[in-house]
Design a protein around this motif. Structure first.
Motif, PDB file in Angstrom:
ATOM      1  N   CYS A  17      32.062  52.042  45.314  1.00 17.20           N
ATOM      2  CA  CYS A  17      31.440  53.040  44.433  1.00 17.20           C
ATOM      3  C   CYS A  17      31.882  54.446  44.854  1.00 17.20           C
ATOM      4  CB  CYS A  17      29.918  52.958  44.534  1.00 17.20           C
ATOM      5  SG  CYS A  17      29.235  51.396  44.004  1.00 17.20           S
ATOM      6  N   THR A  18      32.097  55.292  43.887  1.00 17.65           N
ATOM      7  CA  THR A  18      32.505  56.659  44.170  1.00 17.65           C
ATOM      8  C   THR A  18      31.316  57.484  44.651  1.00 17.65           C
ATOM      9  OG1 THR A  18      34.220  56.536  42.488  1.00 17.65           O
ATOM     10  CG2 THR A  18      33.507  58.744  43.162  1.00 17.65           C
ATOM     11  N   VAL A  19      31.519  58.204  45.740  1.00 21.57           N
ATOM     12  CA  VAL A  19      30.505  59.124  46.270  1.00 21.57           C
ATOM     13  C   VAL A  19      31.125  60.514  46.285  1.00 21.57           C
ATOM     14  CG1 VAL A  19      29.130  59.763  48.284  1.00 21.57           C
ATOM     15  CG2 VAL A  19      29.387  57.349  47.658  1.00 21.57           C
ATOM     16  N   ALA A  40      22.827  62.345  51.004  1.00 22.61           N
ATOM     17  CA  ALA A  40      22.679  63.181  49.806  1.00 22.61           C
ATOM     18  C   ALA A  40      22.818  62.360  48.535  1.00 22.61           C
ATOM     19  CB  ALA A  40      23.726  64.299  49.827  1.00 22.61           C
ATOM     20  N   ALA A  41      23.554  61.260  48.610  1.00 22.86           N
ATOM     21  CA  ALA A  41      23.738  60.395  47.439  1.00 22.86           C
ATOM     22  C   ALA A  41      22.601  59.388  47.286  1.00 22.86           C
ATOM     23  CB  ALA A  41      25.077  59.662  47.553  1.00 22.86           C
ATOM     24  N   GLY A  42      21.656  59.413  48.211  1.00 20.69           N
ATOM     25  CA  GLY A  42      20.506  58.526  48.092  1.00 20.69           C
ATOM     26  C   GLY A  42      20.677  57.197  48.796  1.00 20.69           C
ATOM     27  N   ARG A  43      21.743  57.040  49.524  1.00 18.72           N
ATOM     28  CA  ARG A  43      21.986  55.780  50.222  1.00 18.72           C
ATOM     29  C   ARG A  43      21.273  55.800  51.576  1.00 18.72           C
ATOM     30  NH1 ARG A  43      25.790  51.446  50.016  1.00 18.72           N
ATOM     31  NH2 ARG A  43      24.936  50.030  51.542  1.00 18.72           N
ATOM     32  N   GLN A 101      28.043  77.929  52.198  1.00 21.41           N
ATOM     33  CA  GLN A 101      29.444  77.881  51.818  1.00 21.41           C
ATOM     34  C   GLN A 101      29.937  76.468  52.045  1.00 21.41           C
ATOM     35  OE1 GLN A 101      31.481  80.922  54.075  1.00 21.41           O
ATOM     36  NE2 GLN A 101      31.166  82.377  52.425  1.00 21.41           N
ATOM     37  N   ARG A 102      30.394  75.855  50.973  1.00 22.15           N
ATOM     38  CA  ARG A 102      30.811  74.462  51.055  1.00 22.15           C
ATOM     39  C   ARG A 102      32.319  74.355  51.078  1.00 22.15           C
ATOM     40  NH1 ARG A 102      26.471  71.757  50.901  1.00 22.15           N
ATOM     41  NH2 ARG A 102      24.732  72.250  49.550  1.00 22.15           N
ATOM     42  N   GLY A 103      32.767  73.267  51.645  1.00 21.41           N
ATOM     43  CA  GLY A 103      34.168  72.932  51.571  1.00 21.41           C
ATOM     44  C   GLY A 103      34.494  72.458  50.166  1.00 21.41           C
ATOM     45  N   PRO A 104      35.733  72.103  49.940  1.00 24.46           N
ATOM     46  CA  PRO A 104      36.122  71.642  48.614  1.00 24.46           C
ATOM     47  C   PRO A 104      35.436  70.320  48.253  1.00 24.46           C
ATOM     48  CG  PRO A 104      37.889  71.316  50.212  1.00 24.46           C
ATOM     49  CD  PRO A 104      36.830  72.102  50.906  1.00 24.46           C
ATOM     50  N   ALA A 105      35.173  70.146  46.973  1.00 27.90           N
ATOM     51  CA  ALA A 105      34.588  68.888  46.502  1.00 27.90           C
ATOM     52  C   ALA A 105      35.597  67.763  46.688  1.00 27.90           C
ATOM     53  CB  ALA A 105      34.187  69.020  45.038  1.00 27.90           C
ATOM     54  N   VAL A 106      35.111  66.649  47.186  1.00 27.90           N
ATOM     55  CA  VAL A 106      35.959  65.471  47.359  1.00 27.90           C
ATOM     56  C   VAL A 106      35.196  64.246  46.864  1.00 27.90           C
ATOM     57  CG1 VAL A 106      37.200  66.401  49.352  1.00 27.90           C
ATOM     58  CG2 VAL A 106      35.153  65.031  49.718  1.00 27.90           C
ATOM     59  N   GLN A 107      35.939  63.199  46.637  1.00 26.52           N
ATOM     60  CA  GLN A 107      35.320  61.916  46.289  1.00 26.52           C
ATOM     61  C   GLN A 107      35.889  60.860  47.223  1.00 26.52           C
ATOM     62  OE1 GLN A 107      35.955  60.995  42.169  1.00 26.52           O
ATOM     63  NE2 GLN A 107      34.561  62.572  41.467  1.00 26.52           N
ATOM     64  N   TYR A 143      23.208  53.371  45.047  1.00 22.52           N
ATOM     65  CA  TYR A 143      24.018  54.579  45.100  1.00 22.52           C
ATOM     66  C   TYR A 143      23.641  55.577  44.016  1.00 22.52           C
ATOM     67  CZ  TYR A 143      27.062  51.873  48.009  1.00 22.52           C
ATOM     68  OH  TYR A 143      27.563  51.119  49.002  1.00 22.52           O
ATOM     69  N   SER A 144      22.822  55.172  43.082  1.00 23.67           N
ATOM     70  CA  SER A 144      22.627  55.988  41.898  1.00 23.67           C
ATOM     71  C   SER A 144      21.414  56.905  41.973  1.00 23.67           C
ATOM     72  CB  SER A 144      22.507  55.090  40.671  1.00 23.67           C
ATOM     73  OG  SER A 144      21.411  54.218  40.840  1.00 23.67           O
TER      74      SER A 144
END
Ligand code: FES
Length: 108
Positions: free
Chosen positions: A31-33, A47-50, A19-25, A6-7
């Motif tokens: 693991c947090t993405v 996008a997180a490399g997974r 234009q992006r939506g709001p950041a979310v986790q 994930y890193s």
């Protein structure tokens, strides 16, 4: 599949004229993405490399995103108590996603 997968650096999203939506986790295998509203779980994971989401039941080969339109079934993940296609599930803050190998390891 390890948590280290994930890193990978997140440099795959376009930065300009988007234009992006709001950041979310949300959580994937504990693991947090980080993602943006409007993205699918699959896009956020990419996008997180997974890359690996499950293994082939036939030969154990890693399987991941392929069609990104709900046809190939390669991106099957657990979302809460349901098996869903990661490319068809929009991200949401607090969503809990588990890959099939992680779920099997956890629950036997
Ligand atoms: S990537 Fe093919 S169904 Fe999701």
């Amino acid at each position: 599949m390890t948590k280290s997968s994930y890193s990978a650096p997140v440099a795959l999203r376009a930065d300009q004229a988007v234009q992006r939506g709001p950041a979310v986790q949300f959580l994937v295998d504990g693991c947090t993405v980080r993602a943006f509203g409007g993205e699918s779980v699959a896009a956020a994971l990419f996008a997180a490399g997974r890359r690996e989401l499950r293994c082939s039941p036939r030969d154990g080969a890693p399987r991941g995103l392929f069609c990104l339109m709900g046809s190939c079934q390669e991106c099957l993940v657990w979302v809460g108590a349901r098996k869903l296609l990661a490319c068809q599930v929009p991200v949401a803050g607090g969503l809990e996603v588990e890959t099939l190998p992680f779920r099997e390891e956890r629950h036997g």
